[in-house]
Design an enzyme around this catalytic site. Sequence first.
Site, mmCIF file in Angstrom:
data_model
loop_
_atom_site.group_PDB
_atom_site.id
_atom_site.type_symbol
_atom_site.label_atom_id
_atom_site.label_comp_id
_atom_site.label_asym_id
_atom_site.label_seq_id
_atom_site.Cartn_x
_atom_site.Cartn_y
_atom_site.Cartn_z
ATOM 1 N N CYS A 265 -1.996 -0.245 6.941
ATOM 2 C CA CYS A 265 -1.480 1.152 7.518
ATOM 3 C C CYS A 265 -1.205 2.118 8.707
ATOM 4 O O CYS A 265 0.218 2.540 9.100
ATOM 5 C CB CYS A 265 -1.767 1.867 5.832
ATOM 6 N N HIS B 85 0.989 -1.165 0.225
ATOM 7 C CA HIS B 85 -0.186 0.126 -0.081
ATOM 8 C C HIS B 85 0.872 1.140 -0.130
ATOM 9 O O HIS B 85 2.519 1.440 0.850
ATOM 10 C CB HIS B 85 -1.142 -0.237 1.669
ATOM 11 N N GLU C 55 1.146 4.162 1.864
ATOM 12 C CA GLU C 55 1.272 4.601 3.308
ATOM 13 C C GLU C 55 2.742 3.339 3.566
ATOM 14 O O GLU C 55 3.582 4.159 4.392
ATOM 15 C CB GLU C 55 0.539 4.479 4.264
ATOM 16 N N CYS D 187 -6.122 2.362 5.553
ATOM 17 C CA CYS D 187 -6.270 1.123 6.438
ATOM 18 C C CYS D 187 -5.612 0.300 7.565
ATOM 19 O O CYS D 187 -4.756 1.169 8.658
ATOM 20 C CB CYS D 187 -6.443 -0.211 4.937
#
Length: 173
Positions: free
Chosen positions: A103, A69, A71, A100
Amino acid sequence: MNTQLLSTVPAETPLDERDGRYLRKAIVWSHAARRRGNRPFGAVIVSADGEVLAEAYCNTAETGDVTGHAETNAVRMLAERKLSREALASATLYSSAEPCVMCAGAIFWANIGRVVFGIDAERLRVFRGERAEQRDAMLSCRDVFEASPHPIECIGPALLDEASAAHVGAWKS
């Protein structure tokens, strides 16, 4: 968008010029991710004095790494810089979308003290639809941050129209 949904989600947060500038950089990365065939997410980490420490996009489709992801990719880049936990406590992570749970955990472990995000998880779920492979853990990043022993300021949703644009037509219905 579903008006019933919009009555239950947080209102858009106004940003100052600095936060708006860096959140827009994260949104630019979300469009780059989508152009490359990934899910449309971007992140930028900025020091207290305005130095961009890391910039990343989601690369899960390119790499096959489900943890790729935006992040987490940006947090991984921080390792190369060997920054102190104190320096990161005053840094801000700008994310095109609400982080999320995974993250949010990475942000916590990195000791990043501030998060500013674009589209929130509730609005994002409207774009994602109900397909099982597109669903997320229905837990806000704020829940993770509130469990932290050190403070993590969380600002968002913000710049909703701009942050939502990369998601229009990007998800399977």
